[in-house]
Design a protein around this motif. Sequence first.
Motif, PDB file in Angstrom:
ATOM      1  N   GLY A  95      43.515  -4.265  62.594  1.00  0.00           N
ATOM      2  CA  GLY A  95      43.341  -3.148  63.531  1.00  0.00           C
ATOM      3  C   GLY A  95      43.419  -1.811  62.819  1.00  0.00           C
ATOM      4  N   GLU A  96      44.421  -1.675  61.969  1.00  0.00           N
ATOM      5  CA  GLU A  96      44.649  -0.402  61.281  1.00  0.00           C
ATOM      6  C   GLU A  96      43.473  -0.060  60.345  1.00  0.00           C
ATOM      7  OE1 GLU A  96      46.839   1.800  61.894  1.00  0.00           O
ATOM      8  OE2 GLU A  96      46.465   3.136  60.170  1.00  0.00           O
ATOM      9  N   MET A  97      42.937  -1.091  59.668  1.00  0.00           N
ATOM     10  CA  MET A  97      41.825  -0.848  58.737  1.00  0.00           C
ATOM     11  C   MET A  97      40.627  -0.258  59.491  1.00  0.00           C
ATOM     12  SD  MET A  97      40.946  -1.439  55.420  1.00  0.00           S
ATOM     13  CE  MET A  97      40.676   0.303  55.518  1.00  0.00           C
ATOM     14  N   LEU A  98      40.299  -0.879  60.606  1.00  0.00           N
ATOM     15  CA  LEU A  98      39.144  -0.388  61.371  1.00  0.00           C
ATOM     16  C   LEU A  98      39.387   1.019  61.901  1.00  0.00           C
ATOM     17  CD1 LEU A  98      37.645  -3.354  63.419  1.00  0.00           C
ATOM     18  CD2 LEU A  98      36.587  -1.993  61.617  1.00  0.00           C
ATOM     19  N   LYS A  99      40.635   1.274  62.274  1.00  0.00           N
ATOM     20  CA  LYS A  99      40.980   2.612  62.779  1.00  0.00           C
ATOM     21  C   LYS A  99      40.720   3.656  61.685  1.00  0.00           C
ATOM     22  CE  LYS A  99      45.191   3.799  64.710  1.00  0.00           C
ATOM     23  NZ  LYS A  99      46.454   3.227  65.170  1.00  0.00           N
ATOM     24  N   ARG A 100      41.128   3.310  60.454  1.00  0.00           N
ATOM     25  CA  ARG A 100      40.961   4.292  59.364  1.00  0.00           C
ATOM     26  C   ARG A 100      39.501   4.478  58.964  1.00  0.00           C
ATOM     27  NH1 ARG A 100      46.251   4.473  55.609  1.00  0.00           N
ATOM     28  NH2 ARG A 100      47.718   3.972  57.254  1.00  0.00           N
ATOM     29  N   LYS A 125      37.444   4.801  48.978  1.00  0.00           N
ATOM     30  CA  LYS A 125      38.718   5.499  48.730  1.00  0.00           C
ATOM     31  C   LYS A 125      39.707   5.199  49.841  1.00  0.00           C
ATOM     32  CE  LYS A 125      37.352   8.558  45.259  1.00  0.00           C
ATOM     33  NZ  LYS A 125      36.376   9.546  44.942  1.00  0.00           N
ATOM     34  N   ILE A 126      39.222   5.189  51.085  1.00  0.00           N
ATOM     35  CA  ILE A 126      40.115   4.898  52.211  1.00  0.00           C
ATOM     36  C   ILE A 126      40.686   3.481  52.056  1.00  0.00           C
ATOM     37  CG2 ILE A 126      40.110   4.403  54.710  1.00  0.00           C
ATOM     38  CD1 ILE A 126      38.207   6.842  54.977  1.00  0.00           C
ATOM     39  N   ILE A 127      39.826   2.553  51.675  1.00  0.00           N
ATOM     40  CA  ILE A 127      40.285   1.158  51.550  1.00  0.00           C
ATOM     41  C   ILE A 127      41.264   1.024  50.370  1.00  0.00           C
ATOM     42  CG2 ILE A 127      39.531  -1.224  51.085  1.00  0.00           C
ATOM     43  CD1 ILE A 127      36.902  -0.413  52.654  1.00  0.00           C
ATOM     44  N   ALA A 140      32.608  -3.867  54.688  1.00  0.00           N
ATOM     45  CA  ALA A 140      32.456  -2.416  54.923  1.00  0.00           C
ATOM     46  C   ALA A 140      31.335  -1.824  54.075  1.00  0.00           C
ATOM     47  CB  ALA A 140      33.770  -1.692  54.636  1.00  0.00           C
ATOM     48  N   ILE A 141      31.162  -2.347  52.832  1.00  0.00           N
ATOM     49  CA  ILE A 141      30.121  -1.767  51.967  1.00  0.00           C
ATOM     50  C   ILE A 141      28.788  -2.509  52.112  1.00  0.00           C
ATOM     51  CG2 ILE A 141      31.679  -0.634  50.332  1.00  0.00           C
ATOM     52  CD1 ILE A 141      31.150  -3.061  48.440  1.00  0.00           C
ATOM     53  N   THR A 185      31.751  -0.401  62.837  1.00  0.00           N
ATOM     54  CA  THR A 185      32.331  -0.541  64.178  1.00  0.00           C
ATOM     55  C   THR A 185      32.614  -2.027  64.398  1.00  0.00           C
ATOM     56  OG1 THR A 185      30.163  -0.888  65.123  1.00  0.00           O
ATOM     57  CG2 THR A 185      30.970   1.385  65.090  1.00  0.00           C
ATOM     58  N   THR A 186      33.411  -2.328  65.414  1.00  0.00           N
ATOM     59  CA  THR A 186      33.721  -3.736  65.698  1.00  0.00           C
ATOM     60  C   THR A 186      32.431  -4.500  65.950  1.00  0.00           C
ATOM     61  OG1 THR A 186      35.684  -2.891  66.771  1.00  0.00           O
ATOM     62  CG2 THR A 186      35.169  -5.198  67.172  1.00  0.00           C
TER      63      THR A 186
END
Length: 530
Positions: A295-300, A312-314, A414-415, A422-423
């Motif tokens: 959940g937190e990863m998707l939020k960021r 960088k975020i990851i 993500a990449i 998005t979900t």
Amino acid sequence: MIIIVDFGSQTTHLIGRRIKELGVEVRIINPEEILAKVKNDKPEGIILSGGPSSVYEKNAPTIDPIIFTFGIPILGICYGLQLTAHLLGGRVVAGKKEYGPAEFRIQNSEFRIVDELPQQFTVWMSHGDEVVRLPKGFKVIGSSDGVPFAFVENSNKKIYGLQFHPEVEHTQHGLQMLKNFTEICDLNNYFKHQNKVKDQKSKVKTTAQSLKLKNEIKEIKEKIKKTVGEKDYVIGAVSGGVDSTVAAILTVKAVGKRFIPIFVNNGLMRDETEEHLKKIFRKIKIKPIVINAVGEMLKRLKGITDPEQKRKIIGNFYIEIFEQEMKKFKAQKIPVRFLLQGTIYSDVIESQGTKNAAKIKSHHNVGGLPSKMRLKLLEPLRHFYKDEVLEIGEKLGLPDEFVKRQPFPGPGYAIRIRGEVTTERLLMERQADIIVLEELKKAGILKNVFLSFPVLTGALSTAVKGDGRNFGEVVAIRVVESKDIMTSVWTRLPYEVLQRMSSRIVNEVPNVSRVVYDITTKPPATMEWE
Ligand code: XMP
């Protein structure tokens, strides 16, 4: 010993690897060190690497041209050739750009440097500049369609130049060219080794190398032991991939139970990852800590569309989690000081690993890390290539199912989703990924594929589905072959397999209107889209 002058090429380290495979000692140096190193180390040969600059630009890296008068054999590769031409009175211009495979033909076989090479073969180019006038005393050995001066020499002075890259896996006979150069360099060391090298064809793999591998494993373990010391603990970022698995096994062998593997489930990994990882660590009787951060990863990642920012975020998020774990251990009086990462050389060099290199992308575990960290990095495989890591894994006795797996990047899906993650899009990517894998497996191709994945390209196109208009997303399928990751070719998949993938993706994945197949080599295209 051969000195390699590093002008910032992605493949300087790879040239070093090839020369070492020929049994010759190598030292990689920066351009400004050349005179001192030549004086002190007395090399038998010098290789000038490629690099991202243009020789005619202000502040382009260069060397003192006096080195061309020392009588030491010199081989310039790509930028190295252009610099040689530029410094000796030739002309270099922004020329016809060539990236990837090119057909090369030898016009003049009288020279020792082309011993045992066929008349025509495929080489890999990666250049935007071109030598258009050779310096005095230079002759052409061979050309490609786009580059008349692809292989040149001045044998009186033992100076050679290649516009293409002999060091990369996909240049045919590349090792033979480098071998010919080392012979010209007259290396005593080399001749001792030569009988072993002679029997080998394009890939040199000798008993000496197998022994070298054994010693290397011993050295890595000793280095880990020395770095970590007698009391400290190591937490390990493990993903189930071969790099982090091999790094983990080596660390367990070095520090035993003071190694604690941690798997962060960020929701961006393939479904079976956690199960696979648990299986690996059951084998070595260590239970990994699993952290759920979906959940937190998707939020960021919300609203983030820039690939570098995503990485960088990851990277930052991972470190945040590991530092929280470190604190928890410290509260229990367990002194965790190190973070083990399965970083390999291709991660390092693409993240601008050397002084004159360009940044291609910040691999999440290298360039994507925060600037200040409390944990110290332990990266025992940092100087190794993917195929070397596989060999180490095999030598350590890891079963094929652990070693011969497709690499999967830390930033995961993500990449492979252009634009925002998005979900809904993550689910589309996951569904398409499963289809590609299933179809490769059904066709019996999966085991030979280095890397396969679909990309949600972010482009939209029109389709007619059941007589209605659909303006959905374009999915690109990428399937590539490689050994060391530095270069790759796209897999020639049978049309029927491509058709099945395409039909299934447009039918089964909602909101997909079109499927295309990515037929780009690396270089120029990197394997991942972002
Ligand atoms: P590229 O796209 O750079 O991919 O040609 C080469 C290999 O590296 C993987 N890759 C990554 N792995 N963190 C990783 O752990 C990253 O940020 C990253 N970027 C690319 C890619 O999957 C391929 O195996």
